[in-house]
Design a protein around this motif. Structure first.
Motif, PDB file in Angstrom:
ATOM      1  N   VAL A 142       0.884  -1.173   0.000  1.00  0.00           N
ATOM      2  CA  VAL A 142       0.000   0.000   0.000  1.00  0.00           C
ATOM      3  C   VAL A 142       0.915   1.215   0.000  1.00  0.00           C
ATOM      4  CG1 VAL A 142      -1.912   1.176   1.132  1.00  0.00           C
ATOM      5  CG2 VAL A 142      -1.655  -1.301   1.426  1.00  0.00           C
ATOM      6  N   SER A 143       0.759   2.066  -1.017  1.00  0.00           N
ATOM      7  CA  SER A 143       1.657   3.210  -1.154  1.00  0.00           C
ATOM      8  C   SER A 143       0.914   4.519  -1.007  1.00  0.00           C
ATOM      9  CB  SER A 143       2.321   3.195  -2.538  1.00  0.00           C
ATOM     10  OG  SER A 143       3.420   2.346  -2.548  1.00  0.00           O
ATOM     11  N   GLY A 144       1.632   5.521  -0.532  1.00  0.00           N
ATOM     12  CA  GLY A 144       1.065   6.865  -0.426  1.00  0.00           C
ATOM     13  C   GLY A 144       1.934   7.863  -1.162  1.00  0.00           C
ATOM     14  N   GLY A 145       1.311   8.882  -1.715  1.00  0.00           N
ATOM     15  CA  GLY A 145       2.050   9.930  -2.413  1.00  0.00           C
ATOM     16  C   GLY A 145       1.798  11.280  -1.778  1.00  0.00           C
ATOM     17  N   ARG A 146       2.079  12.327  -2.551  1.00  0.00           N
ATOM     18  CA  ARG A 146       1.922  13.682  -2.029  1.00  0.00           C
ATOM     19  C   ARG A 146       0.488  13.937  -1.556  1.00  0.00           C
ATOM     20  NH1 ARG A 146       5.328  17.818  -4.245  1.00  0.00           N
ATOM     21  NH2 ARG A 146       5.160  16.848  -6.289  1.00  0.00           N
ATOM     22  N   GLY A 147      -0.475  13.230  -2.174  1.00  0.00           N
ATOM     23  CA  GLY A 147      -1.876  13.413  -1.823  1.00  0.00           C
ATOM     24  C   GLY A 147      -2.200  13.106  -0.362  1.00  0.00           C
ATOM     25  N   VAL A 148      -1.345  12.329   0.323  1.00  0.00           N
ATOM     26  CA  VAL A 148      -1.662  11.978   1.720  1.00  0.00           C
ATOM     27  C   VAL A 148      -1.615  13.194   2.642  1.00  0.00           C
ATOM     28  CG1 VAL A 148      -0.836   9.569   1.564  1.00  0.00           C
ATOM     29  CG2 VAL A 148       0.690  11.337   2.392  1.00  0.00           C
ATOM     30  N   SER A 149      -0.998  14.290   2.173  1.00  0.00           N
ATOM     31  CA  SER A 149      -0.934  15.487   3.039  1.00  0.00           C
ATOM     32  C   SER A 149      -2.077  16.446   2.724  1.00  0.00           C
ATOM     33  CB  SER A 149       0.400  16.210   2.841  1.00  0.00           C
ATOM     34  OG  SER A 149       0.461  16.736   1.530  1.00  0.00           O
ATOM     35  N   ASN A 150      -2.905  16.067   1.750  1.00  0.00           N
ATOM     36  CA  ASN A 150      -3.889  17.024   1.250  1.00  0.00           C
ATOM     37  C   ASN A 150      -5.268  16.790   1.855  1.00  0.00           C
ATOM     38  OD1 ASN A 150      -5.135  18.990  -0.240  1.00  0.00           O
ATOM     39  ND2 ASN A 150      -5.373  17.705  -2.056  1.00  0.00           N
TER      40      ASN A 150
END
Ligand SMILES: Cc1cc2nc3c(=O)[nH]c(=O)nc-3n(C[C@H](O)[C@H](O)[C@H](O)COP(=O)(O)OP(=O)(O)OC[C@H]3O[C@@H](n4cnc5c(N)ncnc54)[C@H](O)[C@@H]3O)c2cc1C
Length: 347
Positions: free
Chosen positions: A210-218
Protein backbone atom coordinates in the motif's frame (compact mmCIF):
# COMPACT_ATOMS: atom_id res chain seq x y z
CA UNK A 1 28.96 -33.38 -9.44
CA UNK A 2 29.12 -29.98 -11.07
CA UNK A 3 25.93 -28.46 -12.35
CA UNK A 4 25.97 -25.78 -15.01
CA UNK A 5 23.50 -23.62 -13.10
CA UNK A 6 24.55 -22.02 -9.86
CA UNK A 7 22.29 -19.98 -7.62
CA UNK A 8 23.64 -17.66 -4.93
CA UNK A 9 21.56 -17.92 -1.75
CA UNK A 10 21.36 -14.47 -0.19
CA UNK A 11 20.98 -14.72 3.58
CA UNK A 12 20.99 -12.23 6.42
CA UNK A 13 21.59 -13.33 10.01
CA UNK A 14 21.01 -16.96 9.12
CA UNK A 15 17.72 -16.37 7.27
CA UNK A 16 17.65 -16.90 3.51
CA UNK A 17 15.72 -14.29 1.55
CA UNK A 18 12.66 -15.63 -0.31
CA UNK A 19 14.15 -14.27 -3.56
CA UNK A 20 16.96 -16.82 -3.16
CA UNK A 21 14.42 -19.64 -3.46
CA UNK A 22 12.91 -17.90 -6.49
CA UNK A 23 16.44 -18.13 -7.93
CA UNK A 24 16.37 -21.91 -7.51
CA UNK A 25 12.95 -21.92 -9.25
CA UNK A 26 14.39 -19.87 -12.12
CA UNK A 27 17.38 -22.22 -12.35
CA UNK A 28 15.16 -25.30 -12.43
CA UNK A 29 13.06 -23.73 -15.22
CA UNK A 30 16.09 -23.82 -17.55
CA UNK A 31 17.80 -26.89 -16.11
CA UNK A 32 15.96 -29.21 -18.50
CA UNK A 33 17.46 -27.49 -21.54
CA UNK A 34 20.92 -26.81 -20.15
CA UNK A 35 21.21 -30.26 -18.57
CA UNK A 36 21.97 -31.15 -14.96
CA UNK A 37 20.42 -29.68 -11.88
CA UNK A 38 20.93 -26.60 -9.75
CA UNK A 39 23.83 -25.94 -7.39
CA UNK A 40 23.14 -23.56 -4.50
CA UNK A 41 25.96 -21.44 -3.06
CA UNK A 42 25.47 -21.10 0.69
CA UNK A 43 28.00 -18.92 2.50
CA UNK A 44 27.98 -17.82 6.13
CA UNK A 45 28.63 -19.17 9.61
CA UNK A 46 26.31 -21.77 11.11
CA UNK A 47 24.29 -21.93 7.88
CA UNK A 48 24.01 -25.67 7.32
CA UNK A 49 20.26 -25.32 7.93
CA UNK A 50 20.06 -23.04 4.89
CA UNK A 51 21.86 -25.69 2.85
CA UNK A 52 19.14 -28.19 3.83
CA UNK A 53 16.47 -25.65 2.88
CA UNK A 54 18.13 -25.24 -0.52
CA UNK A 55 17.69 -29.00 -1.07
CA UNK A 56 14.02 -28.70 -0.05
CA UNK A 57 13.51 -25.99 -2.67
CA UNK A 58 15.01 -28.13 -5.41
CA UNK A 59 18.82 -27.72 -5.50
CA UNK A 60 20.51 -31.09 -5.97
CA UNK A 61 23.92 -29.83 -4.87
CA UNK A 62 25.04 -27.26 -2.31
CA UNK A 63 28.49 -25.73 -2.10
CA UNK A 64 28.62 -24.80 1.56
CA UNK A 65 31.25 -22.43 2.94
CA UNK A 66 30.77 -22.23 6.69
CA UNK A 67 33.41 -20.02 8.24
CA UNK A 68 33.78 -17.19 10.78
CA UNK A 69 35.14 -14.87 8.07
CA UNK A 70 31.85 -15.29 6.20
CA UNK A 71 29.59 -14.71 9.21
CA UNK A 72 28.63 -11.23 7.96
CA UNK A 73 28.24 -10.49 4.28
CA UNK A 74 31.30 -8.64 3.00
CA UNK A 75 32.01 -8.32 -0.67
CA UNK A 76 35.73 -9.17 -0.53
CA UNK A 77 35.63 -12.69 1.00
CA UNK A 78 32.36 -13.57 -0.75
CA UNK A 79 33.61 -12.44 -4.18
CA UNK A 80 36.97 -14.15 -3.73
CA UNK A 81 35.20 -17.42 -2.94
CA UNK A 82 32.79 -17.22 -5.88
CA UNK A 83 35.64 -16.34 -8.24
CA UNK A 84 37.75 -19.30 -7.04
CA UNK A 85 34.90 -21.82 -7.23
CA UNK A 86 33.70 -20.63 -10.62
CA UNK A 87 37.25 -20.65 -12.05
CA UNK A 88 37.75 -24.23 -10.88
CA UNK A 89 34.33 -25.62 -11.80
CA UNK A 90 33.28 -23.43 -14.77
CA UNK A 91 29.49 -23.12 -14.37
CA UNK A 92 27.51 -21.80 -17.36
CA UNK A 93 25.51 -19.34 -15.33
CA UNK A 94 25.37 -17.87 -11.83
CA UNK A 95 22.02 -16.45 -10.74
CA UNK A 96 21.79 -13.84 -7.98
CA UNK A 97 18.72 -12.12 -6.52
CA UNK A 98 18.58 -8.40 -7.36
CA UNK A 99 19.06 -7.49 -3.71
CA UNK A 100 21.61 -4.90 -2.57
CA UNK A 101 24.04 -7.67 -1.65
CA UNK A 102 23.20 -9.73 -4.74
CA UNK A 103 23.82 -6.82 -7.09
CA UNK A 104 27.14 -5.94 -5.49
CA UNK A 105 28.35 -9.52 -5.48
CA UNK A 106 27.24 -10.14 -9.08
CA UNK A 107 29.11 -7.06 -10.28
CA UNK A 108 32.28 -7.83 -8.34
CA UNK A 109 32.24 -11.51 -9.36
CA UNK A 110 31.84 -10.48 -13.00
CA UNK A 111 34.93 -8.26 -12.71
CA UNK A 112 37.00 -11.07 -11.19
CA UNK A 113 35.73 -13.64 -13.70
CA UNK A 114 36.01 -11.24 -16.67
CA UNK A 115 32.36 -11.70 -17.52
CA UNK A 116 29.36 -9.37 -17.75
CA UNK A 117 26.17 -8.97 -15.71
CA UNK A 118 22.58 -9.01 -16.92
CA UNK A 119 20.65 -7.14 -14.24
CA UNK A 120 17.08 -7.15 -12.99
CA UNK A 121 15.96 -9.96 -15.29
CA UNK A 122 12.29 -10.94 -15.38
CA UNK A 123 12.35 -14.04 -17.64
CA UNK A 124 14.85 -16.65 -18.84
CA UNK A 125 14.85 -18.94 -21.86
CA UNK A 126 17.47 -21.10 -23.55
CA UNK A 127 18.24 -20.68 -27.26
CA UNK A 128 20.91 -22.86 -28.88
CA UNK A 129 22.36 -23.71 -25.50
CA UNK A 130 22.69 -20.07 -24.43
CA UNK A 131 20.52 -18.20 -22.00
CA UNK A 132 18.46 -15.34 -23.38
CA UNK A 133 17.18 -13.08 -20.62
CA UNK A 134 14.38 -10.52 -20.61
CA UNK A 135 15.04 -7.16 -19.06
CA UNK A 136 12.57 -4.26 -18.74
CA UNK A 137 14.09 -1.03 -20.10
CA UNK A 138 12.90 2.56 -20.57
CA UNK A 139 11.02 2.55 -17.28
CA UNK A 140 9.44 -0.80 -18.15
CA UNK A 141 7.92 0.37 -21.45
CA UNK A 142 10.04 -2.03 -23.50
CA UNK A 143 11.32 -5.52 -22.82
CA UNK A 144 14.86 -6.13 -24.11
CA UNK A 145 16.17 -9.62 -24.85
CA UNK A 146 19.77 -9.75 -23.73
CA UNK A 147 22.60 -12.27 -23.73
CA UNK A 148 25.97 -12.41 -22.01
CA UNK A 149 28.52 -13.88 -24.40
CA UNK A 150 31.19 -14.41 -21.72
CA UNK A 151 31.12 -17.31 -19.28
CA UNK A 152 29.89 -17.70 -16.67
CA UNK A 153 26.82 -15.70 -17.56
CA UNK A 154 26.09 -13.65 -14.46
CA UNK A 155 22.46 -12.70 -14.00
CA UNK A 156 20.50 -10.92 -11.28
CA UNK A 157 16.80 -11.80 -11.04
CA UNK A 158 14.08 -9.31 -10.19
CA UNK A 159 12.34 -10.22 -6.93
CA UNK A 160 8.98 -11.96 -7.36
CA UNK A 161 9.39 -12.26 -11.14
CA UNK A 162 10.02 -16.02 -10.79
CA UNK A 163 7.88 -18.47 -8.86
CA UNK A 164 9.26 -19.87 -5.62
CA UNK A 165 9.21 -23.69 -5.84
CA UNK A 166 7.12 -25.64 -3.34
CA UNK A 167 9.40 -26.85 -0.55
CA UNK A 168 9.66 -30.62 -0.22
CA UNK A 169 11.20 -31.55 3.12
CA UNK A 170 12.06 -35.03 1.92
CA UNK A 171 14.37 -33.71 -0.83
CA UNK A 172 18.11 -33.88 -0.34
CA UNK A 173 21.25 -33.75 -2.46
CA UNK A 174 25.02 -33.61 -2.41
CA UNK A 175 26.51 -31.30 0.20
CA UNK A 176 30.06 -30.25 -0.65
CA UNK A 177 31.95 -28.25 1.95
CA UNK A 178 34.35 -25.66 0.61
CA UNK A 179 36.87 -23.48 2.42
CA UNK A 180 36.87 -19.71 2.65
CA UNK A 181 39.57 -18.11 0.50
CA UNK A 182 40.58 -15.02 2.47
CA UNK A 183 41.88 -14.94 6.03
CA UNK A 184 40.46 -12.30 8.38
CA UNK A 185 43.70 -10.32 8.17
CA UNK A 186 43.27 -9.98 4.39
CA UNK A 187 39.79 -8.47 4.65
CA UNK A 188 39.71 -4.67 4.86
CA UNK A 189 36.03 -4.27 5.80
CA UNK A 190 34.86 -5.03 9.35
CA UNK A 191 31.21 -5.12 10.35
CA UNK A 192 30.57 -3.67 13.81
CA UNK A 193 26.82 -3.28 14.03
CA UNK A 194 23.55 -3.01 12.15
CA UNK A 195 20.82 -0.46 12.72
CA UNK A 196 17.34 -1.50 11.74
CA UNK A 197 15.15 0.70 9.59
CA UNK A 198 11.49 1.14 10.44
CA UNK A 199 10.40 -0.06 7.03
CA UNK A 200 8.53 -3.07 8.49
CA UNK A 201 7.66 -5.68 5.82
CA UNK A 202 10.34 -5.73 3.10
CA UNK A 203 9.07 -3.90 0.00
CA UNK A 204 10.80 -6.09 -2.55
CA UNK A 205 9.52 -9.35 -1.05
CA UNK A 206 6.00 -8.11 -0.25
CA UNK A 207 2.99 -9.76 -1.90
CA UNK A 208 0.90 -6.68 -1.11
CA UNK A 209 2.03 -3.04 -1.03
CA UNK A 210 0.00 0.00 0.00
CA UNK A 211 1.66 3.21 -1.15
CA UNK A 212 1.07 6.86 -0.43
CA UNK A 213 2.05 9.93 -2.41
CA UNK A 214 1.92 13.68 -2.03
CA UNK A 215 -1.88 13.41 -1.82
CA UNK A 216 -1.66 11.98 1.72
CA UNK A 217 -0.93 15.49 3.04
CA UNK A 218 -3.89 17.02 1.25
CA UNK A 219 -6.73 17.20 3.72
CA UNK A 220 -7.88 20.80 4.23
CA UNK A 221 -10.23 19.64 7.01
CA UNK A 222 -7.28 18.61 9.19
CA UNK A 223 -6.27 21.46 11.49
CA UNK A 224 -2.52 21.16 12.16
CA UNK A 225 -1.15 22.54 15.48
CA UNK A 226 -0.73 26.31 15.06
CA UNK A 227 2.77 26.46 16.62
CA UNK A 228 4.23 24.48 13.68
CA UNK A 229 5.79 26.15 10.64
CA UNK A 230 3.98 25.78 7.31
CA UNK A 231 6.36 23.02 6.25
CA UNK A 232 5.94 21.20 9.57
CA UNK A 233 2.16 21.48 9.24
CA UNK A 234 2.35 19.78 5.84
CA UNK A 235 4.42 16.93 7.31
CA UNK A 236 2.00 16.69 10.24
CA UNK A 237 -0.93 16.37 7.83
CA UNK A 238 1.01 13.79 5.81
CA UNK A 239 1.58 11.77 8.98
CA UNK A 240 -2.20 11.64 9.51
CA UNK A 241 -2.57 10.50 5.88
CA UNK A 242 0.16 7.89 6.18
CA UNK A 243 -1.47 6.62 9.39
CA UNK A 244 -4.43 5.62 7.16
CA UNK A 245 -2.06 3.99 4.66
CA UNK A 246 -0.36 2.12 7.53
CA UNK A 247 -3.72 0.96 8.92
CA UNK A 248 -4.71 -0.54 5.60
CA UNK A 249 -1.27 -2.10 5.18
CA UNK A 250 -1.52 -3.57 8.69
CA UNK A 251 -4.84 -5.25 7.92
CA UNK A 252 -3.50 -6.69 4.67
CA UNK A 253 -0.08 -7.68 6.10
CA UNK A 254 1.34 -5.38 3.43
CA UNK A 255 4.50 -3.33 3.08
CA UNK A 256 4.21 0.46 2.91
CA UNK A 257 5.53 2.21 -0.18
CA UNK A 258 5.73 5.85 -1.21
CA UNK A 259 6.31 8.14 -4.14
CA UNK A 260 9.44 10.21 -4.35
CA UNK A 261 7.42 13.39 -3.79
CA UNK A 262 6.34 11.98 -0.41
CA UNK A 263 9.92 11.00 0.44
CA UNK A 264 11.44 14.30 -0.71
CA UNK A 265 8.90 16.23 1.36
CA UNK A 266 9.99 14.31 4.44
CA UNK A 267 6.73 12.41 4.96
CA UNK A 268 8.41 8.98 5.01
CA UNK A 269 11.98 7.59 4.77
CA UNK A 270 13.70 6.84 1.47
CA UNK A 271 13.69 3.06 2.17
CA UNK A 272 9.97 3.17 1.35
CA UNK A 273 10.39 4.83 -2.05
CA UNK A 274 9.10 2.95 -5.08
CA UNK A 275 10.24 3.92 -8.56
CA UNK A 276 13.13 4.56 -10.87
CA UNK A 277 15.32 5.91 -8.08
CA UNK A 278 13.72 3.78 -5.36
CA UNK A 279 12.75 0.10 -5.13
CA UNK A 280 11.48 -1.89 -8.08
CA UNK A 281 8.60 -4.04 -6.85
CA UNK A 282 6.34 -6.66 -8.33
CA UNK A 283 3.67 -7.54 -5.74
CA UNK A 284 0.42 -9.40 -6.35
CA UNK A 285 -1.48 -6.28 -5.28
CA UNK A 286 -0.32 -2.63 -5.35
CA UNK A 287 -2.63 0.02 -3.90
CA UNK A 288 -1.57 3.57 -4.85
CA UNK A 289 -3.24 6.32 -2.88
CA UNK A 290 -2.69 9.98 -3.64
CA UNK A 291 -0.08 9.13 -6.28
CA UNK A 292 -0.38 10.73 -9.73
CA UNK A 293 1.46 7.99 -11.64
CA UNK A 294 4.53 9.81 -12.99
CA UNK A 295 6.60 7.66 -15.34
CA UNK A 296 9.40 7.41 -12.77
CA UNK A 297 6.96 5.98 -10.22
CA UNK A 298 5.45 3.56 -12.74
CA UNK A 299 8.97 2.31 -13.54
CA UNK A 300 9.09 0.80 -10.07
CA UNK A 301 5.69 -0.86 -9.89
CA UNK A 302 4.26 -1.40 -13.36
CA UNK A 303 4.89 -5.18 -13.23
CA UNK A 304 2.59 -5.50 -10.19
CA UNK A 305 -0.02 -8.16 -10.88
CA UNK A 306 -3.03 -6.07 -9.80
CA UNK A 307 -2.97 -2.30 -9.38
CA UNK A 308 -5.62 -0.35 -7.51
CA UNK A 309 -5.50 3.47 -7.57
CA UNK A 310 -7.25 5.97 -5.32
CA UNK A 311 -7.01 9.54 -6.56
CA UNK A 312 -9.14 12.69 -6.51
CA UNK A 313 -8.28 13.48 -10.10
CA UNK A 314 -10.09 11.27 -12.63
CA UNK A 315 -7.43 12.20 -15.23
CA UNK A 316 -4.45 11.11 -13.10
CA UNK A 317 -2.12 8.93 -15.27
CA UNK A 318 -2.08 6.15 -12.64
CA UNK A 319 -5.62 5.23 -13.76
CA UNK A 320 -4.26 4.19 -17.19
CA UNK A 321 -2.32 1.39 -15.52
CA UNK A 322 -4.74 0.52 -12.71
CA UNK A 323 -7.15 -2.40 -13.06
CA UNK A 324 -9.42 -0.81 -10.46
CA UNK A 325 -9.62 2.93 -9.92
CA UNK A 326 -11.46 4.84 -7.23
CA UNK A 327 -11.94 8.54 -7.98
CA UNK A 328 -12.24 10.28 -4.65
CA UNK A 329 -10.56 11.63 -1.56
CA UNK A 330 -8.30 9.07 0.10
CA UNK A 331 -9.26 10.46 3.51
CA UNK A 332 -12.87 9.42 2.80
CA UNK A 333 -12.02 6.13 1.11
CA UNK A 334 -9.22 4.52 3.13
CA UNK A 335 -10.92 4.30 6.58
CA UNK A 336 -14.09 2.46 5.41
CA UNK A 337 -12.02 0.31 3.04
CA UNK A 338 -9.75 -0.70 5.94
CA UNK A 339 -12.77 -1.42 8.18
CA UNK A 340 -14.47 -3.48 5.49
CA UNK A 341 -11.33 -5.53 4.88
CA UNK A 342 -10.76 -5.95 8.62
CA UNK A 343 -14.28 -7.38 8.95
CA UNK A 344 -13.92 -9.51 5.84
CA UNK A 345 -10.59 -10.89 7.05
CA UNK A 346 -12.13 -11.44 10.47
CA UNK A 347 -9.53 -9.46 12.42
C1 LIG B 1 15.31 11.48 -12.35
C2 LIG B 1 14.00 11.33 -11.60
C3 LIG B 1 13.81 10.21 -10.86
C4 LIG B 1 12.60 10.05 -10.16
N1 LIG B 1 12.41 8.90 -9.42
C5 LIG B 1 11.21 8.71 -8.84
C6 LIG B 1 10.94 7.50 -8.12
O1 LIG B 1 11.79 6.63 -7.95
N2 LIG B 1 9.70 7.36 -7.58
C7 LIG B 1 8.71 8.30 -7.70
O2 LIG B 1 7.61 8.09 -7.17
N3 LIG B 1 8.97 9.44 -8.35
C8 LIG B 1 10.18 9.68 -8.90
N4 LIG B 1 10.43 10.86 -9.52
C9 LIG B 1 9.46 11.95 -9.35
C10 LIG B 1 8.26 11.86 -10.27
O3 LIG B 1 8.54 12.53 -11.49
C11 LIG B 1 7.03 12.55 -9.61
O4 LIG B 1 7.38 13.88 -9.28
C12 LIG B 1 6.53 11.87 -8.34
O5 LIG B 1 6.36 10.49 -8.58
C13 LIG B 1 5.20 12.48 -7.94
O6 LIG B 1 4.78 11.93 -6.73
P1 LIG B 1 3.23 11.94 -6.34
O7 LIG B 1 2.47 11.21 -7.37
O8 LIG B 1 3.13 11.52 -4.94
O9 LIG B 1 2.91 13.51 -6.36
P2 LIG B 1 2.02 14.35 -7.35
O10 LIG B 1 2.46 14.17 -8.75
O11 LIG B 1 1.98 15.72 -6.79
O12 LIG B 1 0.58 13.69 -7.24
C14 LIG B 1 -0.21 13.72 -6.10
C15 LIG B 1 -1.53 13.08 -6.51
O13 LIG B 1 -2.35 13.00 -5.37
C16 LIG B 1 -3.69 13.30 -5.76
N5 LIG B 1 -4.35 13.76 -4.56
C17 LIG B 1 -4.18 14.94 -3.90
N6 LIG B 1 -4.93 14.97 -2.80
C18 LIG B 1 -5.62 13.81 -2.74
C19 LIG B 1 -6.54 13.26 -1.84
N7 LIG B 1 -6.90 13.91 -0.72
N8 LIG B 1 -7.07 12.06 -2.12
C20 LIG B 1 -6.71 11.37 -3.23
N9 LIG B 1 -5.82 11.84 -4.13
C21 LIG B 1 -5.26 13.04 -3.88
C22 LIG B 1 -3.55 14.33 -6.84
O14 LIG B 1 -4.71 14.32 -7.68
C23 LIG B 1 -2.29 13.86 -7.56
O15 LIG B 1 -2.61 13.01 -8.64
C24 LIG B 1 11.61 11.04 -10.22
C25 LIG B 1 11.84 12.18 -10.99
C26 LIG B 1 13.01 12.33 -11.68
C27 LIG B 1 13.22 13.55 -12.51
Amino acid sequence: MTNKIWVYIDQFKGQALPSSWEGIGAGLSIAGELGGGVTALVFGEGVEGIAQEAFHYGANEVLLADDATLAEYRSEPYTALIAKLATEQAPEVILFPTTTRGRELAGMSAVDLESGVLVDITALEVQDGTIVATRPVYAGKLLAKVQCSAKPQIITLRGRAFAKPEADESSSGTLTKVDAVLAEGDIAVKVFDYTTSEAGVSLTDAAVIVSGGRGVSNNPNLEAPGDLSEEEQEVWRAQQGFALVNDLAGVLGAAVGASRAAVDAGYIPYVNQVGQTGKVVSPDLYIASGISGAIQHLAGMRTSKLIVAINKDADAPIFKLARFGVVGDLFDILPPLTDALRNRLDQ
